[in-house]
Design a protein around this motif. Structure first.
Motif, PDB file in Angstrom:
ATOM      1  N   ILE A  12       0.864  -1.181   0.000  1.00 59.37           N
ATOM      2  CA  ILE A  12       0.000   0.000   0.000  1.00 59.37           C
ATOM      3  C   ILE A  12       0.902   1.233   0.000  1.00 59.37           C
ATOM      4  N   GLU A  15       0.999   7.099   1.868  1.00 56.67           N
ATOM      5  CA  GLU A  15       0.035   8.168   2.108  1.00 56.67           C
ATOM      6  C   GLU A  15      -1.387   7.650   2.324  1.00 56.67           C
ATOM      7  N   HIS A  16      -1.674   6.424   1.929  1.00 54.53           N
ATOM      8  CA  HIS A  16      -2.994   5.829   2.145  1.00 54.53           C
ATOM      9  C   HIS A  16      -3.066   5.051   3.456  1.00 54.53           C
ATOM     10  N   LEU A  17      -1.925   4.645   3.985  1.00 52.64           N
ATOM     11  CA  LEU A  17      -1.904   3.746   5.140  1.00 52.64           C
ATOM     12  C   LEU A  17      -2.408   4.387   6.430  1.00 52.64           C
ATOM     13  N   GLN A  18      -1.924   5.563   6.775  1.00 53.12           N
ATOM     14  CA  GLN A  18      -2.255   6.170   8.073  1.00 53.12           C
ATOM     15  C   GLN A  18      -3.752   6.357   8.292  1.00 53.12           C
ATOM     16  N   LEU A  20      -6.232   4.751   6.981  1.00 51.35           N
ATOM     17  CA  LEU A  20      -6.842   3.424   7.062  1.00 51.35           C
ATOM     18  C   LEU A  20      -6.544   2.763   8.406  1.00 51.35           C
ATOM     19  N   THR A  37       1.882  11.544  10.599  1.00 56.05           N
ATOM     20  CA  THR A  37       1.947  10.747   9.367  1.00 56.05           C
ATOM     21  C   THR A  37       2.660   9.411   9.559  1.00 56.05           C
ATOM     22  N   GLU A  68       6.536   3.297  -3.489  1.00 57.37           N
ATOM     23  CA  GLU A  68       5.201   3.588  -4.006  1.00 57.37           C
ATOM     24  C   GLU A  68       4.231   2.433  -3.797  1.00 57.37           C
ATOM     25  N   THR A  71       5.007  -0.619   2.159  1.00 55.61           N
ATOM     26  CA  THR A  71       5.245   0.141   3.382  1.00 55.61           C
ATOM     27  C   THR A  71       5.465  -0.826   4.537  1.00 55.61           C
ATOM     28  N   HIS A 106      -8.023  -3.538   2.667  1.00 50.36           N
ATOM     29  CA  HIS A 106      -7.481  -2.287   2.144  1.00 50.36           C
ATOM     30  C   HIS A 106      -6.042  -2.397   1.660  1.00 50.36           C
ATOM     31  N   TRP A 107      -5.379  -3.503   1.946  1.00 39.74           N
ATOM     32  CA  TRP A 107      -4.007  -3.695   1.494  1.00 39.74           C
ATOM     33  C   TRP A 107      -3.734  -5.182   1.359  1.00 39.74           C
TER      34      TRP A 107
END
Length: 115
Positions: A12, A15-18, A20, A37, A68, A71, A106-107
């Motif tokens: 993932i 920038e999308h992880l936190q 979620l 963050t 990208e 993570t 989500h991941w």
């Protein structure tokens, strides 16, 4: 003090992880106390469990190795309870949160290492 840790590699963007993870912890009945963050601190909501058994969860997102598509992050689940039994409240909460992370839609989980 009981303390359990686990590291994850997730597919993932960072920038999308936190956001979620904030939602995931809230879905696990934890109240978010602080977040940035790359760090989240959450705690069980008072009233359902004695103060010494209340669990604090800390999530550390590794920004330095993030790509990208991948993570790394670590969680620390702890409380003031002495871990006199293997199946204590802190361990149960750790297992619940760990499974929620591993099974999230989500991941994609690449790796999970409990410590």
């Amino acid at each position: 003090m009981a303390r359990y840790t686990c590291s994850f590699i997730l597919s993932i963007p960072i920038e999308h992880l936190q956001p979620l993870l904030v939602d995931l912890l809230q879905d696990c009945d934890l109240e978010i106390k602080y977040y940035t963050t790359d760090y989240i601190m959450a705690r069980e909501i008072p009233g359902n469990i004695s103060f010494s058994k209340m669990v604090t969860a800390e999530v550390l997102i590794d920004k330095s190795t993030a790509t990208e598509t991948e993570t790394r992050m670590s969680i620390v689940i702890k409380n003031e309870e002495l871990p006199l039994q293997l199946d204590n409240h802190c361990r149960q909460t750790f297992d619940f949160i760990k499974q929620a992370i591993e099974r999230s839609r989500h991941w994609h989980l690449i790796e999970s290492i409990a410590g």
